[in-house]
Design a protein around this motif. Sequence first.
Motif, mmCIF file in Angstrom:
data_model
loop_
_atom_site.group_PDB
_atom_site.id
_atom_site.type_symbol
_atom_site.label_atom_id
_atom_site.label_comp_id
_atom_site.label_asym_id
_atom_site.label_seq_id
_atom_site.Cartn_x
_atom_site.Cartn_y
_atom_site.Cartn_z
ATOM 1 N N GLU A 45 1.363 -0.984 0.067
ATOM 2 C CA GLU A 45 -0.130 -0.188 -0.173
ATOM 3 C C GLU A 45 1.258 1.383 0.297
ATOM 4 O OE1 GLU A 45 -2.599 -0.035 3.494
ATOM 5 O OE2 GLU A 45 -3.024 -1.943 2.839
ATOM 6 N N THR A 47 1.623 5.278 -0.969
ATOM 7 C CA THR A 47 0.433 6.667 -0.932
ATOM 8 C C THR A 47 0.464 7.130 -2.494
ATOM 9 O OG1 THR A 47 2.333 8.224 -0.810
ATOM 10 C CG2 THR A 47 1.480 7.448 1.242
ATOM 11 N N ALA A 48 -0.480 8.603 -3.171
ATOM 12 C CA ALA A 48 -0.549 8.667 -3.941
ATOM 13 C C ALA A 48 1.290 9.374 -4.207
ATOM 14 C CB ALA A 48 -1.656 9.597 -3.978
ATOM 15 N N ALA A 49 1.357 9.500 -3.318
ATOM 16 C CA ALA A 49 3.075 10.314 -4.454
ATOM 17 C C ALA A 49 4.264 9.015 -3.946
ATOM 18 C CB ALA A 49 3.495 11.315 -2.310
ATOM 19 N N VAL A 51 2.723 6.225 -6.365
ATOM 20 C CA VAL A 51 2.718 6.057 -7.018
ATOM 21 C C VAL A 51 2.813 7.641 -8.628
ATOM 22 C CG1 VAL A 51 1.237 5.519 -9.187
ATOM 23 C CG2 VAL A 51 0.707 4.997 -6.636
ATOM 24 N N ALA A 52 3.018 8.494 -7.896
ATOM 25 C CA ALA A 52 3.458 9.543 -8.524
ATOM 26 C C ALA A 52 5.026 9.623 -8.961
ATOM 27 C CB ALA A 52 3.275 10.629 -8.025
#
Length: 106
Positions: A45, A47-49, A51-52
């Motif tokens: 899991e 964070t969006a950071a 994935v970015a």
Amino acid sequence: MGSPAAEAPRDPGLQPERTRLAWRRTTLTYTVVAVLAGRQVLRDEVTAAGVAAAVASALVWLAFLWVAHRRMTALDTPEPHRLPTGAGIAAVVCVICLAAFGVTVL
């Protein structure tokens, strides 16, 4: 009487081949690190950071591949020239960015 270096053409020997192999090893290492960062995003899991950062590392990886390919192609010429300053800076920036993105993914 001229100097021996001025009279004889430059013989690069195996230096261009060693440099080409070094670029290939670096590209392979860079690829493994980018794949491991992507794997980390898919398995945990994140964070969006994160994935970015994984997406940005893929883009930076492509930029590094472009720089490395251009350099390896330039080494195929009979008298290879020095690495342009811009290409050297681009390669260093790509490696630093990959390290920063790797920290973000973790």
